[in-house]
Write a protein that holds these residues in place. Structure first.
Motif, PDB file in Angstrom:
ATOM      1  N   GLY A 437      99.706  33.598  67.491  1.00  9.60           N
ATOM      2  CA  GLY A 437      98.749  32.806  68.248  1.00  9.60           C
ATOM      3  C   GLY A 437      97.494  32.490  67.465  1.00  9.60           C
ATOM      4  O   GLY A 437      96.978  31.358  67.524  1.00  9.60           O
ATOM      5  N   ASP A 438      96.983  33.454  66.682  1.00 13.88           N
ATOM      6  CA  ASP A 438      95.770  33.220  65.898  1.00 13.88           C
ATOM      7  C   ASP A 438      96.010  32.154  64.832  1.00 13.88           C
ATOM      8  O   ASP A 438      95.160  31.277  64.609  1.00 13.88           O
ATOM      9  CB  ASP A 438      95.306  34.521  65.228  1.00 13.88           C
ATOM     10  N   GLU A 439      97.154  32.227  64.134  1.00 14.22           N
ATOM     11  CA  GLU A 439      97.464  31.241  63.098  1.00 14.22           C
ATOM     12  C   GLU A 439      97.579  29.836  63.697  1.00 14.22           C
ATOM     13  O   GLU A 439      97.050  28.865  63.159  1.00 14.22           O
ATOM     14  CB  GLU A 439      98.769  31.596  62.373  1.00 14.22           C
ATOM     15  N   ILE A 440      98.265  29.740  64.830  1.00 13.33           N
ATOM     16  CA  ILE A 440      98.465  28.424  65.450  1.00 13.33           C
ATOM     17  C   ILE A 440      97.133  27.828  65.876  1.00 13.33           C
ATOM     18  O   ILE A 440      96.855  26.638  65.643  1.00 13.33           O
ATOM     19  CB  ILE A 440      99.429  28.550  66.644  1.00 13.33           C
ATOM     20  N   ALA A 441      96.264  28.664  66.487  1.00 13.97           N
ATOM     21  CA  ALA A 441      94.960  28.183  66.960  1.00 13.97           C
ATOM     22  C   ALA A 441      94.093  27.701  65.805  1.00 13.97           C
ATOM     23  O   ALA A 441      93.331  26.732  65.938  1.00 13.97           O
ATOM     24  CB  ALA A 441      94.247  29.282  67.750  1.00 13.97           C
ATOM     25  N   ALA A 442      94.195  28.377  64.646  1.00 14.72           N
ATOM     26  CA  ALA A 442      93.350  28.043  63.497  1.00 14.72           C
ATOM     27  C   ALA A 442      93.980  26.988  62.592  1.00 14.72           C
ATOM     28  O   ALA A 442      93.359  26.576  61.596  1.00 14.72           O
ATOM     29  CB  ALA A 442      93.052  29.305  62.691  1.00 14.72           C
ATOM     30  N   GLY A 443      95.209  26.566  62.883  1.00 18.49           N
ATOM     31  CA  GLY A 443      95.891  25.609  62.019  1.00 18.49           C
ATOM     32  C   GLY A 443      96.336  26.230  60.721  1.00 18.49           C
ATOM     33  O   GLY A 443      96.385  25.551  59.679  1.00 18.49           O
ATOM     34  N   HIS A 444      96.668  27.511  60.751  1.00 18.18           N
ATOM     35  CA  HIS A 444      97.083  28.248  59.571  1.00 18.18           C
ATOM     36  C   HIS A 444      98.540  28.717  59.707  1.00 18.18           C
ATOM     37  O   HIS A 444      99.153  28.609  60.782  1.00 18.18           O
ATOM     38  CB  HIS A 444      96.186  29.466  59.355  1.00 18.18           C
ATOM     39  N   VAL A 445      99.062  29.264  58.664  1.00 18.66           N
ATOM     40  CA  VAL A 445     100.356  29.939  58.664  1.00 18.66           C
ATOM     41  C   VAL A 445     100.277  31.094  57.677  1.00 18.66           C
ATOM     42  O   VAL A 445      99.683  30.957  56.597  1.00 18.66           O
ATOM     43  CB  VAL A 445     101.512  28.974  58.291  1.00 18.66           C
ATOM     44  N   THR A 446     100.827  32.230  58.060  1.00 24.08           N
ATOM     45  CA  THR A 446     100.889  33.380  57.160  1.00 24.08           C
ATOM     46  C   THR A 446     102.290  33.449  56.561  1.00 24.08           C
ATOM     47  O   THR A 446     103.286  33.367  57.288  1.00 24.08           O
ATOM     48  CB  THR A 446     100.573  34.687  57.899  1.00 24.08           C
ATOM     49  N   ILE A 447     102.322  33.558  55.249  1.00 16.26           N
ATOM     50  CA  ILE A 447     103.606  33.600  54.532  1.00 16.26           C
ATOM     51  C   ILE A 447     103.696  34.913  53.775  1.00 16.26           C
ATOM     52  O   ILE A 447     102.802  35.237  52.978  1.00 16.26           O
ATOM     53  CB  ILE A 447     103.739  32.419  53.557  1.00 16.26           C
ATOM     54  N   LYS A 448     104.755  35.646  54.034  1.00 16.65           N
ATOM     55  CA  LYS A 448     104.955  36.925  53.353  1.00 16.65           C
ATOM     56  C   LYS A 448     106.002  36.746  52.272  1.00 16.65           C
ATOM     57  O   LYS A 448     107.167  36.432  52.558  1.00 16.65           O
ATOM     58  CB  LYS A 448     105.389  38.002  54.339  1.00 16.65           C
ATOM     59  N   ASP A 449     105.583  36.896  51.023  1.00 15.67           N
ATOM     60  CA  ASP A 449     106.489  36.814  49.875  1.00 15.67           C
ATOM     61  C   ASP A 449     107.262  38.126  49.807  1.00 15.67           C
ATOM     62  O   ASP A 449     106.768  39.126  49.295  1.00 15.67           O
ATOM     63  CB  ASP A 449     105.676  36.575  48.602  1.00 15.67           C
ATOM     64  N   LEU A 450     108.470  38.136  50.333  1.00 18.32           N
ATOM     65  CA  LEU A 450     109.235  39.382  50.426  1.00 18.32           C
ATOM     66  C   LEU A 450     109.697  39.869  49.063  1.00 18.32           C
ATOM     67  O   LEU A 450     109.784  41.078  48.827  1.00 18.32           O
ATOM     68  CB  LEU A 450     110.426  39.183  51.370  1.00 18.32           C
ATOM     69  N   ASP A 451     110.011  38.945  48.153  1.00 18.74           N
ATOM     70  CA  ASP A 451     110.395  39.371  46.802  1.00 18.74           C
ATOM     71  C   ASP A 451     109.250  40.112  46.125  1.00 18.74           C
ATOM     72  O   ASP A 451     109.427  41.200  45.573  1.00 18.74           O
ATOM     73  CB  ASP A 451     110.792  38.155  45.957  1.00 18.74           C
ATOM     74  N   ALA A 452     108.042  39.516  46.151  1.00 19.08           N
ATOM     75  CA  ALA A 452     106.888  40.173  45.534  1.00 19.08           C
ATOM     76  C   ALA A 452     106.543  41.449  46.273  1.00 19.08           C
ATOM     77  O   ALA A 452     106.171  42.459  45.665  1.00 19.08           O
ATOM     78  CB  ALA A 452     105.691  39.221  45.534  1.00 19.08           C
ATOM     79  N   GLY A 453     106.651  41.422  47.610  1.00 19.40           N
ATOM     80  CA  GLY A 453     106.353  42.612  48.388  1.00 19.40           C
ATOM     81  C   GLY A 453     107.257  43.770  48.046  1.00 19.40           C
ATOM     82  O   GLY A 453     106.809  44.912  47.928  1.00 19.40           O
ATOM     83  N   ARG A 454     108.550  43.496  47.840  1.00 19.85           N
ATOM     84  CA  ARG A 454     109.487  44.569  47.479  1.00 19.85           C
ATOM     85  C   ARG A 454     109.112  45.167  46.127  1.00 19.85           C
ATOM     86  O   ARG A 454     109.118  46.378  45.937  1.00 19.85           O
ATOM     87  CB  ARG A 454     110.912  44.008  47.431  1.00 19.85           C
ATOM     88  N   ALA A 455     108.805  44.284  45.171  1.00 18.41           N
ATOM     89  CA  ALA A 455     108.485  44.759  43.828  1.00 18.41           C
ATOM     90  C   ALA A 455     107.191  45.574  43.814  1.00 18.41           C
ATOM     91  O   ALA A 455     107.118  46.646  43.207  1.00 18.41           O
ATOM     92  CB  ALA A 455     108.371  43.580  42.869  1.00 18.41           C
ATOM     93  N   ARG A 456     106.176  45.087  44.488  1.00 24.18           N
ATOM     94  CA  ARG A 456     104.880  45.769  44.457  1.00 24.18           C
ATOM     95  C   ARG A 456     104.890  47.017  45.317  1.00 24.18           C
ATOM     96  O   ARG A 456     104.264  48.021  44.985  1.00 24.18           O
ATOM     97  CB  ARG A 456     103.786  44.801  44.897  1.00 24.18           C
ATOM     98  N   ALA A 457     105.588  46.959  46.448  1.00 23.07           N
ATOM     99  CA  ALA A 457     105.659  48.132  47.312  1.00 23.07           C
ATOM    100  C   ALA A 457     106.345  49.292  46.617  1.00 23.07           C
ATOM    101  O   ALA A 457     106.025  50.458  46.856  1.00 23.07           O
ATOM    102  CB  ALA A 457     106.390  47.784  48.605  1.00 23.07           C
ATOM    103  N   ALA A 458     107.306  48.972  45.716  1.00 23.91           N
ATOM    104  CA  ALA A 458     108.001  50.041  44.997  1.00 23.91           C
ATOM    105  C   ALA A 458     107.059  50.814  44.096  1.00 23.91           C
ATOM    106  O   ALA A 458     107.305  51.982  43.767  1.00 23.91           O
ATOM    107  CB  ALA A 458     109.145  49.445  44.172  1.00 23.91           C
ATOM    108  N   ALA A 459     105.956  50.184  43.684  1.00 27.81           N
ATOM    109  CA  ALA A 459     105.006  50.836  42.783  1.00 27.81           C
ATOM    110  C   ALA A 459     103.859  51.516  43.531  1.00 27.81           C
ATOM    111  O   ALA A 459     103.023  52.175  42.919  1.00 27.81           O
ATOM    112  CB  ALA A 459     104.440  49.822  41.792  1.00 27.81           C
ATOM    113  N   ILE A 460     103.790  51.356  44.877  1.00 30.48           N
ATOM    114  CA  ILE A 460     102.721  51.960  45.669  1.00 30.48           C
ATOM    115  C   ILE A 460     103.283  53.151  46.430  1.00 30.48           C
ATOM    116  O   ILE A 460     104.202  53.001  47.239  1.00 30.48           O
ATOM    117  CB  ILE A 460     102.115  50.925  46.655  1.00 30.48           C
TER     118      ILE A 460
END
Length: 490
Positions: A437-460
């Motif tokens: 709802g917040d993204e739609i109201a603000a005219g935004h979109v949140t995009i989660k890069d799952l490939d990058a997230g998997r790689a970086r999460a493995a190091a955290i």
């Protein structure tokens, strides 16, 4: 247990038949596409024949001809004629060539791919349904036709993903053994076939095992006794010389011919040596190395319709099963000359030669060698669903992505966001699109890069740090959706 439950069928695949998901299909389709491109570049025409042929057209050439249905899956048509699923692409080609010979360009060069079926006992890596990709030349008796097929096979192996030194095509000629048997007075066709089947087991049983099967017989570790060919000692000795030439390291193709030429080979054997020498000259002229193609007199091939040169492609890569144990795949393709197959229909001799890739087997072998990473299927971008009221926004987002050529999917289950993110991860999605709802109201979109997230999460290692960093996640203007997702996917 209720009557209804007891009457339910058990969910199971038939023995020897496998379900294949995205990764397996991707691997096989890639091999077929790349090898087919090689075949077309060498001037071969695509041909597709039916899955079923009349049983008498297929003939009785399978190694397991003593099994029910003669090694094929057969059924009776409504006109009482027996039909069978094809066991390879060569027998249907022979039927097609005989049926259309007057209108075909001669020689006729064709390639084919698709599933084949064999009613044989299934086992590890041995299925009753599998894919092959063939190329054949019908109407040429020149040894250069064999050499061209072999050289093209080498190029096909490269196209399938094997580098120099990772596979070899071994070549021999069936007439070597015909001449050897003629010279030794072996006229019984069953005795000859038993001896050939013994030689065909050389890579598995070694010299001693083959020697026993060429003689009285062999008792294996399980206690089963296999009756031998009962060949004379002189013939067994000549065959052992063949085996020795195959074991000699660094021996050139011409050197192998010299090594076996001293045996009593008869007229047929001498003809085989001349044909192999001509193949060697043509291979040298085409620049095919001694490492890529070797002469090996122990190659006989299992199918009984071969009449001259025979070839077998062997994988040289180290391969392991899912538990890390070393496994040997051995043959991943082969072929040879079959000058009598078309004449079964016409009564006139029609020379032919061809080569077949075992597509399913090669794909499995490459995966066992750790070469399956490029076959991992990438799923679509997944759009997360929060509210029924905002469904139009979600549908608009996936429609935009699809129109831009980006695979995209709207989550259509009824789970919450956490489960939806797990779903996207299991699908192998490169990114998730979040339109709350917040993204739609603000005219935004949140995009989660799952490939990058998997790689970086493995190091955290710290969970709080992971939450604070939100690896791979960014919020952008709604009209940037396609551009940002494309940059992630590409």
């Amino acid at each position: 247990m209720t009557d209804e439950a007891s009457n339910r069928p058990e969910a199971r695949a038939p023995r020897g038949f496998a379900d294949r998901r995205g990764r397996d299909l991707t691997a096989e389709r890639r091999i077929v596409a790349r090898v087919s491109e090689v075949y077309e570049r060498w001037g071969f025409e695509a041909l597709e024949t039916p899955a079923f042929e009349y049983a008498d057209a297929l003939g009785k050439f399978l190694p397991d001809a003593d099994r029910p249905n003669e090694g094929v899956f057969a059924l009776q048509d409504d006109d009482d004629q027996w039909m069978a699923l094809r066991y390879d692409h060569t027998a249907p080609l022979a039927r097609f060539a005989a049926q259309n010979w007057e209108t075909l360009p001669k020689p006729f060069r064709r390639y084919a791919y698709g599933p084949v079926w064999r009613n044989e006992k299934p086992g590890p890596g041995r299925f009753r349904e599998f894919w092959q990709c063939d190329a054949d030349t019908v109407g040429s008796d020149r040894p250069e036709a064999d050499a061209e097929i072999i050289a093209m096979g080498c190029e096909g192996l490269r196209a399938a993903g094997l580098a120099a030194g990772q596979a070899v095509i071994r070549v021999s000629n069936r007439k070597l053994f015909d001449g050897l048997f003629d010279a030794g007075g072996i006229t019984d066709p069953v005795q000859r076939l038993t001896a050939l089947r013994a030689v065909d087991k050389y890579d598995r049983l070694g010299v001693e095992g083959v020697r026993l099967l060429l003689g009285e017989g062999r008792l294996d570790e399980s206690g089963d006794y296999t009756k031998g060919a009962n060949l004379p000692a002189s013939v067994i000795g000549a065959i052992e010389a063949f085996l020795a030439s195959a074991e000699t390291p660094g021996l050139s193709r011409a050197g192998v011919l010299d090594a076996v030429s001293g045996a009593a080979l008869g007229a047929a054997g001498e003809e085989a040596l001349k044909e192999l020498a001509a193949i060697d000259r043509a291979l040298n002229a085409m620049g095919v190395s001694q490492d890529d193609v070797r002469f090996d007199p122990t190659i006989v091939r299992g199918l009984e319709y071969y009449t001259g040169a025979v070839f077998e492609a062997e994988l040289l890569l180290d391969t392991k099963d899912e538990k890390g144990r070393t496994v040997r795949f051995g043959s991943i393709g082969g072929g040879g000359r079959y000058d009598d197959l078309v004449s079964r229909f016409t009564g006139q001799s029609t020379p032919a030669t061809g080569f077949s890739f075992g597509v399913s087997r090669l794909a499995s072998a490459l995966r066992a060698a750790g070469r399956g990473a490029e076959d991992e299927t990438r799923g679509p971008v997944v759009a997360i669903v929060f509210s029924e009221d905002d469904m139009q926004h979600y549908l608009d987002a996936v429609s935009e992505l699809r129109a831009a050529g980006i695979p995209a999917e709207l989550y259509l289950g009824r789970a919450g966001m956490k489960a939806q993110m797990k779903y996207a991860d299991r699908r192998g999605a490169p990114a998730a699109v979040i339109l709350g709802g917040d993204e739609i109201a603000a005219g935004h979109v949140t995009i989660k890069d799952l490939d990058a997230g998997r790689a970086r999460a493995a190091a955290i290692t710290d969970n709080n740090a992971w939450k604070a960093e939100r690896p791979g996640q960014q919020t952008v203007a709604r009209d940037q959706l396609v551009a940002v997702v494309r940059s992630i996917v590409e």
